[in-house]
Motif scaffolding. Structure first.
Motif, PDB file in Angstrom:
ATOM      1  N   ARG A  81      35.163  -0.495 -32.815  1.00 54.67           N
ATOM      2  CA  ARG A  81      36.209   0.271 -33.497  1.00 54.67           C
ATOM      3  C   ARG A  81      36.595  -0.419 -34.804  1.00 54.67           C
ATOM      4  O   ARG A  81      36.991  -1.590 -34.806  1.00 54.67           O
ATOM      5  N   LEU A  82      36.481   0.286 -35.902  1.00 62.80           N
ATOM      6  CA  LEU A  82      36.812  -0.280 -37.210  1.00 62.80           C
ATOM      7  C   LEU A  82      38.292  -0.119 -37.544  1.00 62.80           C
ATOM      8  O   LEU A  82      38.825  -0.876 -38.369  1.00 62.80           O
ATOM      9  N   ARG A  83      38.969   0.837 -36.917  1.00 61.23           N
ATOM     10  CA  ARG A  83      40.391   1.076 -37.193  1.00 61.23           C
ATOM     11  C   ARG A  83      41.257   0.164 -36.317  1.00 61.23           C
ATOM     12  O   ARG A  83      41.947   0.609 -35.396  1.00 61.23           O
ATOM     13  N   GLN A  84      41.166  -1.129 -36.606  1.00 56.02           N
ATOM     14  CA  GLN A  84      41.942  -2.153 -35.906  1.00 56.02           C
ATOM     15  C   GLN A  84      41.902  -3.426 -36.759  1.00 56.02           C
ATOM     16  O   GLN A  84      41.314  -3.441 -37.842  1.00 56.02           O
ATOM     17  N   HIS A  85      42.510  -4.503 -36.264  1.00 57.71           N
ATOM     18  CA  HIS A  85      42.433  -5.792 -36.939  1.00 57.71           C
ATOM     19  C   HIS A  85      41.160  -6.522 -36.504  1.00 57.71           C
ATOM     20  O   HIS A  85      40.757  -6.430 -35.345  1.00 57.71           O
ATOM     21  N   HIS A  86      40.554  -7.241 -37.445  1.00 58.15           N
ATOM     22  CA  HIS A  86      39.304  -7.946 -37.188  1.00 58.15           C
ATOM     23  C   HIS A  86      39.409  -9.403 -37.638  1.00 58.15           C
ATOM     24  O   HIS A  86      40.138  -9.730 -38.572  1.00 58.15           O
ATOM     25  N   LEU A  87      38.610 -10.248 -36.990  1.00 53.41           N
ATOM     26  CA  LEU A  87      38.399 -11.606 -37.477  1.00 53.41           C
ATOM     27  C   LEU A  87      36.897 -11.793 -37.660  1.00 53.41           C
ATOM     28  O   LEU A  87      36.134 -11.768 -36.688  1.00 53.41           O
ATOM     29  N   LEU A  93      21.203 -17.743 -37.197  1.00 56.00           N
ATOM     30  CA  LEU A  93      22.471 -17.411 -37.856  1.00 56.00           C
ATOM     31  C   LEU A  93      22.876 -15.997 -37.490  1.00 56.00           C
ATOM     32  O   LEU A  93      22.037 -15.091 -37.449  1.00 56.00           O
ATOM     33  N   SER A  94      24.169 -15.810 -37.242  1.00 56.36           N
ATOM     34  CA  SER A  94      24.657 -14.483 -36.872  1.00 56.36           C
ATOM     35  C   SER A  94      26.010 -14.208 -37.508  1.00 56.36           C
ATOM     36  O   SER A  94      26.779 -15.117 -37.819  1.00 56.36           O
ATOM     37  N   TRP A  95      26.267 -12.914 -37.719  1.00 57.59           N
ATOM     38  CA  TRP A  95      27.584 -12.438 -38.130  1.00 57.59           C
ATOM     39  C   TRP A  95      28.287 -11.897 -36.891  1.00 57.59           C
ATOM     40  O   TRP A  95      27.680 -11.222 -36.062  1.00 57.59           O
ATOM     41  N   ILE A  96      29.586 -12.173 -36.811  1.00 59.54           N
ATOM     42  CA  ILE A  96      30.372 -11.754 -35.639  1.00 59.54           C
ATOM     43  C   ILE A  96      31.716 -11.218 -36.117  1.00 59.54           C
ATOM     44  O   ILE A  96      32.308 -11.776 -37.050  1.00 59.54           O
ATOM     45  N   TRP A  97      32.171 -10.162 -35.478  1.00 59.69           N
ATOM     46  CA  TRP A  97      33.542  -9.681 -35.697  1.00 59.69           C
ATOM     47  C   TRP A  97      34.250  -9.669 -34.341  1.00 59.69           C
ATOM     48  O   TRP A  97      33.754  -9.058 -33.378  1.00 59.69           O
ATOM     49  N   LEU A  98      35.396 -10.331 -34.269  1.00 59.59           N
ATOM     50  CA  LEU A  98      36.198 -10.310 -33.053  1.00 59.59           C
ATOM     51  C   LEU A  98      37.238  -9.201 -33.180  1.00 59.59           C
ATOM     52  O   LEU A  98      38.020  -9.185 -34.139  1.00 59.59           O
ATOM     53  N   PRO A  99      37.293  -8.259 -32.225  1.00 61.08           N
ATOM     54  CA  PRO A  99      38.255  -7.162 -32.292  1.00 61.08           C
ATOM     55  C   PRO A  99      39.630  -7.615 -31.800  1.00 61.08           C
ATOM     56  O   PRO A  99      39.782  -8.032 -30.653  1.00 61.08           O
ATOM     57  N   LEU A 100      40.630  -7.529 -32.657  1.00 61.71           N
ATOM     58  CA  LEU A 100      41.968  -8.023 -32.315  1.00 61.71           C
ATOM     59  C   LEU A 100      42.958  -6.906 -32.022  1.00 61.71           C
ATOM     60  O   LEU A 100      44.119  -7.180 -31.719  1.00 61.71           O
ATOM     61  N   GLY A 115      41.842  -9.240 -40.982  1.00 60.58           N
ATOM     62  CA  GLY A 115      42.006  -8.077 -41.849  1.00 60.58           C
ATOM     63  C   GLY A 115      42.046  -6.803 -41.036  1.00 60.58           C
ATOM     64  O   GLY A 115      41.575  -6.756 -39.889  1.00 60.58           O
ATOM     65  N   TYR A 116      42.593  -5.730 -41.650  1.00 64.87           N
ATOM     66  CA  TYR A 116      42.725  -4.456 -40.914  1.00 64.87           C
ATOM     67  C   TYR A 116      41.800  -3.406 -41.506  1.00 64.87           C
ATOM     68  O   TYR A 116      41.597  -3.318 -42.720  1.00 64.87           O
ATOM     69  N   GLY A 117      41.269  -2.561 -40.618  1.00 62.88           N
ATOM     70  CA  GLY A 117      40.477  -1.419 -41.036  1.00 62.88           C
ATOM     71  C   GLY A 117      39.162  -1.831 -41.666  1.00 62.88           C
ATOM     72  O   GLY A 117      38.720  -2.969 -41.565  1.00 62.88           O
ATOM     73  N   ILE A 118      38.556  -0.883 -42.348  1.00 65.32           N
ATOM     74  CA  ILE A 118      37.232  -1.144 -42.908  1.00 65.32           C
ATOM     75  C   ILE A 118      37.293  -2.170 -44.032  1.00 65.32           C
ATOM     76  O   ILE A 118      36.393  -3.006 -44.188  1.00 65.32           O
TER      77      ILE A 118
END
Length: 420
Positions: free
Chosen positions: A193-199, A244-251, A281-284
């Protein structure tokens, strides 16, 4: 090893025939026992059905070995058992859960066989000889089948990760690059889900690893970090290459992340993995900005000596934003610190005290308290640093503070090996 008694071979054959007459009951009992003991295997009806089929085939095969005295080297892993290994790999269920299922299932199977042997009322010597054969053959069978299943699991896991993440990586690159993104279409395809806060995180290993081992290790770290800070869902994991990897943690609705918990979790996990984090950060747009910050931080951390285990953007932002050319930065640091830019213990002590001194408003008392030193020691160190640099610490303190912070995070990368 002494030759086995022929009557023990025959006795075990009788046991196998009698247990085999109750194959549905035996298999069902083993399946219920395994599921009760291993929670990770529950909850997916399709996987549970394949588990039951795997148990039934393994039990039938092993009883067939007992009954007909078949050499183990002629036995291949049952098809259902290998398919079960593939399904577990595709669903990200830990390999340890599958191996434990074999151990527990083996134990339950032996209980059925030993109970049947006891009902045969064999004399003590025959009972012992039959039990030994039962244990030897069954452990040999389980060892052989689990080794095969582990190879199938690992191969499938590597292929599944690569195929799934290749498509996911393409979609992520579109999200990062395109201005006009249809969130209703992209979110289901990403499973995130992109409509949330991310790290945003960047995780990497310092050296190449065999096969897909590196990707699997980085994926485990992503899951561990998400679990440690109670993320609202599974992280978005995108390998860039083998190490190497990219990661987004959903907050979810949380506007900040417990960075200290992440750092502690990393320290207690895979010791060779390094991680850098952006700001929340929030959203896209937050998805993009947190990622950019993590990338910039990773560039800085990778240039450090030694490379830190965990670095967050908020701590090193000024240094990360200016460190586009390490050679130019090194020259600037040497100019700002002068002879204090030497890689030795004495200079390191003086630099650390000077930075804390500036952080505490040039207060000797506050610096002494922060470093747990006597005030006179702080005064001596500041005076000594000023003598080496040839100017007061307070003079041009903005440049001095930035230079000191740069050295704190980049270490010997920015220092001279000996005085100029």
């Amino acid at each position: 090893m002494a030759a086995e008694r022929p009557d023990a071979v025959k006795q075990l054959s009788v046991v196998a025939e009698n247990v085999g007459s109750r194959l549905p009951d035996v298999s069902r009992d083993i399946g219920e026992y395994v599921l009760a003991e291993i929670p990770e295997l529950r909850g997916d009806s399709t996987v549970v059905k394949i588990l039951q089929a795997s148990i039934t085939e393994n039990v039938a095969t092993l009883l067939h070995v007992f009954e007909n005295d078949i050499p183990l080297e002629k036995i291949e892993g049952p098809a259902a058992a290998l398919e079960y290994a593939r399904r577990l790999a595709q669903r990200g269920i830990p390999l340890s859960a599958m191996v434990r299922a074999y151990r527990l299932g083996h134990w339950r199977f032996l209980q059925w066989c030993l109970d049947e042997l006891n009902r045969e009322n064999a004399d003590d010597d025959l009972h012992t000889a039959t039990s030994r054969r039962m244990l030897r053959v069954s452990f040999g069978y389980i060892d052989r089948v689990t080794e095969h299943a582990i190879l199938v699991y690992q191969h499938e896991r590597d292929n599944w990760l690569l195929s799934q993440t290749a498509a996911r990586a393409a979609r992520v690159r579109d999200v990062l690059a395109e201005d006009d993104v249809d969130l209703d279409r992209v979110e289901p395809s990403l499973g995130y889900r992109l409509r949330q806060h991310h790290l945003g995180l960047v995780a990497w290993l310092p050296t190449l690893t065999d096969g897909g081992e590196g990707i699997a290790r980085l994926h485990r770290i992503a899951d561990e970090l998400a679990h440690r800070i109670s993320c609202s869902a599974r992280p978005l994991f995108v390998p860039r290459d083998a190490i190497l990897s990219w990661i987004w943690l959903p907050l979810g609705s949380h506007t900040d992340a417990p960075l200290e918990q992440l750092s502690n979790a990393l320290e207690n996990s895979d010791s060779s993995v390094h991680v850098c984090a952006g700001d929340v950060g929030y959203g896209i747009e937050g998805f993009r900005s947190s990622h950019r910050q993590a990338l910039r931080t990773q560039e800085l951390a990778a240039a450090a000596d030694p490379i830190p285990r965990f670095t967050d953007f908020s701590t090193v932002a000024p240094i990360a934003l200016m460190a586009t050319d390490i050679d130019d930065m090194r020259s600037w640091v040497w100019s700002a610190l002068g002879p204090l830019a030497v890689d030795d213990e004495n200079s390191a002590r003086l630099r650390e005290t000077a930075l804390i001194f500036l952080d505490h408003g040039c207060s000797y008392t506050a610096t002494a308290s922060a470093q747990i030193l006597h005030k006179n020691t702080v005064q001596y160190r500041i005076r000594k640093a000023e003598e080496i640099m040839g100017r007061p610490v307070q003079a041009g303190h903005t440049d001095l503070e930035i230079a000191l912070r740069a050295v704190r995070y980049l270490g010997s990368t920015l220092l001279r090996t000996e005085p100029a």
